[in-house]
Design an enzyme around this catalytic site. Structure first.
Site, PDB file in Angstrom:
ATOM      1  N   GLU A  54       0.827  -1.210   0.000  1.00 17.29           N
ATOM      2  CA  GLU A  54       0.000   0.000   0.000  1.00 17.29           C
ATOM      3  C   GLU A  54       0.861   1.259   0.000  1.00 17.29           C
ATOM      4  O   GLU A  54       0.616   2.211  -0.748  1.00 17.29           O
ATOM      5  CB  GLU A  54      -0.919   0.045   1.226  1.00 17.29           C
ATOM      6  CG  GLU A  54      -1.820  -1.152   1.383  1.00 17.29           C
ATOM      7  CD  GLU A  54      -1.262  -2.198   2.335  1.00 17.29           C
ATOM      8  OE1 GLU A  54      -0.122  -2.693   2.107  1.00 17.29           O
ATOM      9  OE2 GLU A  54      -1.962  -2.556   3.296  1.00 17.29           O
ATOM     10  N   CYS A  80      -2.592  -2.511   7.595  1.00  9.76           N
ATOM     11  CA  CYS A  80      -2.110  -2.392   8.969  1.00  9.76           C
ATOM     12  C   CYS A  80      -2.282  -0.939   9.423  1.00  9.76           C
ATOM     13  O   CYS A  80      -2.715  -0.073   8.657  1.00  9.76           O
ATOM     14  CB  CYS A  80      -0.649  -2.819   9.049  1.00  9.76           C
ATOM     15  SG  CYS A  80       0.497  -1.666   8.233  1.00  9.76           S
ATOM     16  N   CYS A  83      -0.194   1.559   7.247  1.00  4.18           N
ATOM     17  CA  CYS A  83      -0.788   1.785   5.922  1.00  4.18           C
ATOM     18  C   CYS A  83      -2.112   2.533   6.027  1.00  4.18           C
ATOM     19  O   CYS A  83      -2.422   3.380   5.180  1.00  4.18           O
ATOM     20  CB  CYS A  83      -0.945   0.471   5.179  1.00  4.18           C
ATOM     21  SG  CYS A  83       0.659  -0.248   4.740  1.00  4.18           S
TER      22      CYS A  83
END
Length: 147
Positions: A54, A80, A83
């Site tokens: 990402e 996560c 990101c």
């Protein structure tokens, strides 16, 4: 193009990561039905724990636009916390992910930073696109690593 179409491209990127011994997460950033960037996790290749799929695609797009309101990010696994923060600060308009990450997900599993009212940007979020395929790839990778 459909969400499944773009997620299939993200899955192809994740499969590349698997073959390169990277955690198999792939991402595609799309604007106006055009691929702006695609990548997969490259933490080992770049020797950088922050080289998530990402992050890599968003950084590329930020070279062209200051904010990414009109972009859709397709990613095979729930983002996560790092990101998710990058998604918020770059103002990605829409996030579509395949499967949840019950250990580290920050878009609904462990925490939902993308809906946290403390932040000033809340992208549209859709999940479960090609979920079985995305989940199987990540499970197969970690099963292989355990052997």
């Amino acid at each position: 193009m459909s969400d499944k179409y773009w997620m299939q491209i993200a899955l192809d990127e994740a499969r590349l990561a698997f073959r390169e011994n990277e955690v198999p997460i792939g991402a595609v950033l799309v604007k106006n039905d055009q691929i702006i960037a695609l990548s997969h996790n490259r933490t080992r290749q770049m020797e950088n724990n922050l080289a998530h799929a990402e992050k890599l695609v968003i950084e590329k797009a930020l070279q062209q636009d200051k904010f990414l309101y009109d972009y859709t990010l397709y990613v095979t696994v729930e983002p996560c916390l790092m990101c998710s923060g990058i998604i918020i600060w770059s103002r990605v308009g829409r996030v579509v992910f395949g499967c949840f990450d019950v250990k580290a997900g920050a878009a609904g599993s462990v925490y939902n930073s993308l809906r946290d009212k403390s932040f000033n940007h809340h992208p549209e979020v859709k999940f479960g696109i090609l979920e079985t395929e995305c989940q199987k790839l990540i499970q197969d990778f970690f099963s292989y690593k355990r052997k």
